[in-house]
Design a protein around this motif. Structure first.
Motif, PDB file in Angstrom:
ATOM      1  N   PHE A   4       0.855  -1.175   0.034  1.00 38.74           N
ATOM      2  CA  PHE A   4       0.013  -0.060  -0.036  1.00 38.74           C
ATOM      3  C   PHE A   4       0.866   1.287   0.010  1.00 38.74           C
ATOM      4  O   PHE A   4       1.844   1.392   0.760  1.00 38.74           O
ATOM      5  N   GLN A   8      -0.296  12.670  -2.097  1.00 43.61           N
ATOM      6  CA  GLN A   8      -1.041  13.770  -2.056  1.00 43.61           C
ATOM      7  C   GLN A   8      -1.358  14.460  -3.238  1.00 43.61           C
ATOM      8  O   GLN A   8      -0.536  15.077  -4.032  1.00 43.61           O
ATOM      9  N   HIS A  14       6.607  16.081  -8.611  1.00 42.89           N
ATOM     10  CA  HIS A  14       8.054  16.460  -9.118  1.00 42.89           C
ATOM     11  C   HIS A  14       8.899  15.033  -9.292  1.00 42.89           C
ATOM     12  O   HIS A  14       8.292  13.844  -8.798  1.00 42.89           O
ATOM     13  N   ALA A  21       8.795   7.467  -5.219  1.00 41.98           N
ATOM     14  CA  ALA A  21       7.604   6.477  -4.989  1.00 41.98           C
ATOM     15  C   ALA A  21       7.055   5.947  -6.182  1.00 41.98           C
ATOM     16  O   ALA A  21       7.161   4.657  -6.279  1.00 41.98           O
ATOM     17  N   ILE A 131      -2.778   2.931   5.970  1.00 40.83           N
ATOM     18  CA  ILE A 131      -1.959   1.675   5.644  1.00 40.83           C
ATOM     19  C   ILE A 131      -2.457   0.559   6.223  1.00 40.83           C
ATOM     20  O   ILE A 131      -2.546  -0.706   5.881  1.00 40.83           O
ATOM     21  N   ASP A 144      11.593  10.594   3.303  1.00 44.03           N
ATOM     22  CA  ASP A 144      10.944  11.398   4.051  1.00 44.03           C
ATOM     23  C   ASP A 144       9.748  10.939   4.836  1.00 44.03           C
ATOM     24  O   ASP A 144       9.307  11.446   5.835  1.00 44.03           O
ATOM     25  N   LYS A 190      15.496  18.583   0.957  1.00 47.26           N
ATOM     26  CA  LYS A 190      14.811  17.668  -0.199  1.00 47.26           C
ATOM     27  C   LYS A 190      13.867  18.559  -0.998  1.00 47.26           C
ATOM     28  O   LYS A 190      13.453  19.552  -0.611  1.00 47.26           O
TER      29      LYS A 190
HETATM   30  P1  TYM Z   1       3.581  12.996  -0.603  1.00 48.13           P
HETATM   31  O1  TYM Z   1       2.468  13.216  -1.527  1.00 48.13           O
HETATM   32  O2  TYM Z   1       4.355  14.218   0.062  1.00 48.13           O
HETATM   33  O3  TYM Z   1       4.774  12.390  -1.343  1.00 48.13           O
HETATM   34  C1  TYM Z   1       4.325  11.136  -2.047  1.00 48.13           C
HETATM   35  C2  TYM Z   1       5.518  10.401  -2.197  1.00 48.13           C
HETATM   36  O4  TYM Z   1       6.697  10.932  -2.701  1.00 48.13           O
HETATM   37  C3  TYM Z   1       7.921  10.631  -1.774  1.00 48.13           C
HETATM   38  N1  TYM Z   1       8.789  11.835  -1.862  1.00 48.13           N
HETATM   39  C4  TYM Z   1       9.990  12.026  -2.126  1.00 48.13           C
HETATM   40  N2  TYM Z   1      10.836  10.764  -2.388  1.00 48.13           N
HETATM   41  C5  TYM Z   1      12.340  11.126  -2.779  1.00 48.13           C
HETATM   42  N3  TYM Z   1      12.669  12.591  -2.610  1.00 48.13           N
HETATM   43  C6  TYM Z   1      12.006  13.636  -2.411  1.00 48.13           C
HETATM   44  N4  TYM Z   1      12.488  14.797  -2.389  1.00 48.13           N
HETATM   45  C7  TYM Z   1      10.573  13.362  -2.126  1.00 48.13           C
HETATM   46  N5  TYM Z   1       9.316  14.067  -1.864  1.00 48.13           N
HETATM   47  C8  TYM Z   1       8.356  13.087  -1.682  1.00 48.13           C
HETATM   48  C9  TYM Z   1       7.343  10.392  -0.616  1.00 48.13           C
HETATM   49  O5  TYM Z   1       8.040   9.939   0.509  1.00 48.13           O
HETATM   50  C10 TYM Z   1       6.178   9.923  -0.706  1.00 48.13           C
HETATM   51  O6  TYM Z   1       6.389   8.340  -0.890  1.00 48.13           O
HETATM   52  N6  TYM Z   1       2.132  11.303   3.979  1.00 48.13           N
HETATM   53  C11 TYM Z   1       2.394  11.057   2.386  1.00 48.13           C
HETATM   54  C12 TYM Z   1       1.213  10.416   1.818  1.00 48.13           C
HETATM   55  C13 TYM Z   1       0.478   9.331   2.239  1.00 48.13           C
HETATM   56  C14 TYM Z   1       0.958   7.820   2.277  1.00 48.13           C
HETATM   57  C15 TYM Z   1      -0.182   7.054   2.932  1.00 48.13           C
HETATM   58  C16 TYM Z   1       2.025   7.342   1.924  1.00 48.13           C
HETATM   59  C17 TYM Z   1      -0.975   9.493   3.039  1.00 48.13           C
HETATM   60  N7  TYM Z   1      -1.052   7.974   3.564  1.00 48.13           N
HETATM   61  C18 TYM Z   1       0.040   6.026   3.225  1.00 48.13           C
HETATM   62  C19 TYM Z   1       2.201   5.962   2.041  1.00 48.13           C
HETATM   63  C20 TYM Z   1       1.271   5.153   2.890  1.00 48.13           C
HETATM   64  C21 TYM Z   1       2.835  12.001   1.970  1.00 48.13           C
HETATM   65  O7  TYM Z   1       2.523  13.265   2.089  1.00 48.13           O
HETATM   66  O8  TYM Z   1       3.482  11.789   0.634  1.00 48.13           O
END
Ligand code: TYM
Length: 322
Positions: A4, A8, A14, A21, A131, A144, A190
């Motif tokens: 899972f 957002q 980006h 991910a 999850i 992160d 980041k």
């Molecule tokens: P979000 O929406 O900020 O980011 C989505 C995914 O992208 C990854 N990510 C990065 N990976 C590498 N380098 C970066 N600079 C970078 N910025 C973002 C994040 O790690 C993420 O995997 N809380 C989560 C969303 C969420 C979620 C969940 C994730 C809600 N429920 C359940 C997993 C399982 C979030 O804000 O991701």
């Protein structure tokens, strides 16, 4: 194996979202994989209703364009499945206020904003609900999200100890390279939708000209030596990670292929453009038929509801609600 993960719908995805991910989701998708557009999470910030509605659809299209196949995995919108918000409440009664205030993401966001929504604090509980509702074994995310994952494990274990074995305790999983893509202008931070400057972040829908410009202007260092060294040369190391993630070579192998930063940067820009342009083309096609897209997402929500209803019921029974 149940997988899972969520993303957002706030702003265009980006390079960090893609390499940290989405790319690994595409590689790991099968009938046991659930991927979620977490629109309830986006409400922790002040997003307009019009933006939320549109970005949710755009992100769904971007995920399918990146290679998620709704016939193979289950792809859905969080608010279409009522159990997420319901499970959130059960878990808020297990999580503690103190542990939520210690979350780094909360502290960062709270420091940047004036009026804080209470949901900014409780956000990781909703993530735990997402999850745990799917009996998840593995959560592929960027680096992160590690602390949120640890909290999810903590909440699951605490619930199981207090109310009896109910939840599967999930494992964190990150890609071997590019699990934390850094800001192109400030490689100590980041890459982020909300904080990075336009030159600091590369969106997956950027034009070829913009990609060339952003990579060319990416901050490196002045010693001019092609070497993979995160501690002393973070700007270059970040770009080598990105190249490595799009190719089958390790960052060290990539570094050994080039002698000049300029040559390396132009090849990197070409590689990114070549990798993203098919995604951009499919995205445009998909956005041409919004009704079909909505329909696909509704079907995903039906599949997700079947699984999450059963887990929600199990948790509600354990707590004495049934
Ligand atoms: P979000 O929406 O900020 O980011 C989505 C995914 O992208 C990854 N990510 C990065 N990976 C590498 N380098 C970066 N600079 C970078 N910025 C973002 C994040 O790690 C993420 O995997 N809380 C989560 C969303 C969420 C979620 C969940 C994730 C809600 N429920 C359940 C997993 C399982 C979030 O804000 O991701």
């Amino acid at each position: 194996m149940r997988i899972f993960s969520g993303i957002q719908p706030s702003g265009t995805p980006h390079l960090g979202n893609y390499l940290g991910a989405i790319k690994s989701w595409v590689e790991s998708q099968d009938s046991g994989a659930f991927f979620c557009v977490v629109d309830l999470h986006s409400l922790t910030l002040d997003i307009t209703p019009e933006d939320l509605r549109l970005q949710r659809l755009e992100l769904s299209a971007a995920l399918i364009a990146s290679g998620l196949d709704p016939e193979v995995c289950t792809l859905f919108v969080q608010s279409h499945v009522p159990y997420h918000a319901q499970m959130n409440w059960l878990l808020e009664c297990v999580a503690s206020y103190g542990e939520l205030t210690r979350m780094v993401a909360f502290k960062d966001k709270a420091a940047r904003q004036e009026a804080q929504r209470a949901s900014l604090l409780t956000y990781p509980v909703l993530m735990a609900a997402d999850i745990l509702l799917y009996d998840t074994n593995k959560v592929p995310v960027g680096d992160d999200q590690k602390q949120h994952l640890e909290l999810t494990r903590e909440i699951a274990e605490r619930f199981n100890n207090r109310y009896g074995q109910t939840f599967t305790v999930p494992e964190f999983s990150k890609p071997p390279v590019a699990a934390r893509v850094m800001d192109l202008q400030d490689p100590t931070r980041k890459m982020s939708k909300s904080v990075s400057s336009p030159l600091g972040k590369l969106d997956i829908f950027d034009s070829a000209a913009d990609i060339e410009k952003k990579i060319k202007k990416a901050v490196t260092d002045t010693d001019g030596e092609m070497r993979y060294d995160w501690e002393n040369k973070p700007g270059l190391a970040n770009l080598l990670d990105v190249y490595s993630a799009f190719s089958s070579e390790s960052p060290e192998q990539v570094a050994a292929k080039f002698t000049r930063y300029g040559d390396f940067k132009s090849e990197l820009a070409a590689l990114i453009i070549e990798s993203l342009s098919p995604i951009q083309a499919r995205y445009t096609d998909l956005m041409g038929d919004r009704a079909e897209l909505e329909n696909l997402m509704r079907k995903g929500a039906q599949k997700a509801s079947v699984v999450s209803a059963a887990v929600y019921d199990r948790a509600a029974t354990a707590m004495g609600l049934n």
